[in-house]
Design a protein around this motif. Structure first.
Motif, mmCIF file in Angstrom:
data_model
loop_
_atom_site.group_PDB
_atom_site.id
_atom_site.type_symbol
_atom_site.label_atom_id
_atom_site.label_comp_id
_atom_site.label_asym_id
_atom_site.label_seq_id
_atom_site.Cartn_x
_atom_site.Cartn_y
_atom_site.Cartn_z
ATOM 1 N N UNK A 140 29.016 -11.263 10.560
ATOM 2 C CA UNK A 140 27.963 -11.790 11.432
ATOM 3 C C UNK A 140 27.338 -10.653 12.222
ATOM 4 N N UNK A 141 26.010 -10.579 12.195
ATOM 5 C CA UNK A 141 25.262 -9.550 12.927
ATOM 6 C C UNK A 141 24.554 -10.234 14.082
ATOM 7 N N UNK A 142 24.965 -9.907 15.287
ATOM 8 C CA UNK A 142 24.471 -10.615 16.462
ATOM 9 C C UNK A 142 23.089 -10.142 16.908
ATOM 10 N N UNK A 143 22.801 -8.851 16.780
ATOM 11 C CA UNK A 143 21.527 -8.313 17.248
ATOM 12 C C UNK A 143 20.506 -8.152 16.134
ATOM 13 N N UNK A 144 19.500 -7.301 16.397
ATOM 14 C CA UNK A 144 18.451 -7.067 15.414
ATOM 15 C C UNK A 144 18.846 -6.034 14.370
ATOM 16 N N UNK A 145 20.006 -5.405 14.560
ATOM 17 C CA UNK A 145 20.564 -4.476 13.588
ATOM 18 C C UNK A 145 22.071 -4.445 13.793
ATOM 19 N N UNK A 146 22.830 -4.029 12.813
ATOM 20 C CA UNK A 146 24.287 -4.015 12.968
ATOM 21 C C UNK A 146 24.727 -3.024 14.039
ATOM 22 N N UNK A 147 25.663 -3.453 14.886
ATOM 23 C CA UNK A 147 26.238 -2.521 15.848
ATOM 24 C C UNK A 147 27.373 -1.767 15.153
ATOM 25 N N UNK A 148 27.982 -0.764 15.813
ATOM 26 C CA UNK A 148 29.021 0.033 15.148
ATOM 27 C C UNK A 148 30.173 -0.784 14.575
ATOM 28 N N UNK A 149 30.611 -1.808 15.301
ATOM 29 C CA UNK A 149 31.719 -2.624 14.805
ATOM 30 C C UNK A 149 31.308 -3.417 13.569
ATOM 31 N N UNK A 150 30.083 -3.932 13.573
ATOM 32 C CA UNK A 150 29.596 -4.694 12.418
ATOM 33 C C UNK A 150 29.376 -3.783 11.219
ATOM 34 N N UNK A 151 28.856 -2.586 11.473
ATOM 35 C CA UNK A 151 28.699 -1.610 10.396
ATOM 36 C C UNK A 151 30.041 -1.270 9.769
ATOM 37 N N UNK A 152 31.055 -1.114 10.610
ATOM 38 C CA UNK A 152 32.389 -0.789 10.106
ATOM 39 C C UNK A 152 32.908 -1.888 9.187
ATOM 40 N N UNK A 153 32.671 -3.144 9.552
ATOM 41 C CA UNK A 153 33.116 -4.257 8.711
ATOM 42 C C UNK A 153 32.406 -4.239 7.353
#
Length: 301
Positions: A37-50
């Motif tokens: 799940x991507x909460x903002x308008x782009x992936x944050x570092x934690x989301x990128x890591x996933x």
């Protein structure tokens, strides 16, 4: 999950078994079906890591935007860049920015190619007709609007396909390593050759990442397989793996704001029924890259 052995060296059975065990262990945990799940308008570092972690283990990741309207071409560009995907592949039907808008087209050049119809797409890896210097190593497929019904994507990690083929018969891998295993005839439009014939193996080691790369299409027309019995048996086995009974094949129907990021895994698309309303018709953005998704960590040993 990255390669820790040379898959082109069939004599190294010990290294293969260790790598095979790691791959199967990763799949046994069920993480290949998880969604980031991507909460903002782009992936944050934690989301990128996933996303990177999933691509390292399974060669693909499914994501979902919290705000579907933020799923623009800019999002695709920026997300690709954050994942180390810098070199876009332009093609005959891509837009000026080299990202392709995939939708039903009734006339013109696009209309003769299956992706721009509502018909099913057979199993393939992207760019199987490209020359080696334009190898497609990764892709982003983002759903702006789904079809009214249908249009599911099926995926199979090509490393799992390699394992299943090798376990069935190592000679199938030998056949798929031949330099003339698969030939795609020239693409000719209105009597003019716009792409020459492309011959090559099915499996190669990618020189940039030392990872396994697969070049494959299950189509039955405009494709030439090497004419010998073992190649024919390997192709038949491969096609047999590409069914819903294979435990490593997943099916996913993307909704608006969802997408797939992959290291060019095997995939297809089912037929679909589009909406009658013009502004509700199925639309996907596809970006294809000469890079692979950045690894999250050093290679396992």
């Amino acid at each position: 999950m990255t390669l820790i052995f040379d898959p082109l060296n069939l004599s190294d059975e010990s290294a293969y078994q260790k790598w095979r065990e790691l791959k199967l262990r990763a799949y046994s945990c069920g993480g290949h079906e998880s969604i980031v799940d991507i909460e903002g308008d782009k992936p944050d570092p934690a989301e990128l890591h996933k996303i990177q972690s999933a691509c390292s283990q399974f060669n693909y990741s499914i994501y979902r935007l919290n705000n579907a309207e933020s799923g623009t071409k800019h999002f695709v560009h920026e997300t690709g860049s954050l994942l180390g995907l810098q070199h876009l592949d332009g093609n005959l039907c891509s837009d000026e920015d080299n990202i392709t808008s995939i939708q039903v087209v009734d006339k013109g050049r696009h209309a003769v190619y299956i992706p721009y119809t509502d018909r099913k797409l057979t199993w393939h890896t992207d760019g199987y007709y490209n020359k080696e210097s334009k190898t497609i190593r990764a892709m982003i497929l983002h759903c702006v609007r789904p079809a009214q019904s249908g249009g599911e994507n099926l995926m199979l990690d090509h490393e799992m396909a390699y394992i299943q083929l090798r376990d069935e018969n190592p000679r199938f891998i030998e056949a798929f390593l031949q330099s003339d295993a698969l030939t795609i005839p020239p693409n000719i439009e209105s009597g003019k050759e716009i792409r020459g014939a492309q011959s090559g193996p099915v499996f190669t080691m990618d020189s940039q990442s030392s990872s396994l790369h697969m070049r494959f299409s299950a189509r039955t027309r405009n494709i030439e397989w090497k004419d010998n019995s073992i190649t024919g048996e390997a192709v038949d086995c491969m096609k047999g793996l590409l069914n819903s009974n294979n435990p490593y094949v997943i099916t996913y129907r993307m909704q608006a704001g969802e997408g797939i990021i992959a290291n060019n895994v095997l995939h297809n698309r089912t037929a679909f029924i589009d909406s009658e309303a013009v502004d509700e018709k199925r639309l996907l953005y596809r970006a294809r890259y000469y890079d692979r998704v950045n690894e999250v960590a050093s290679r396992q040993s």
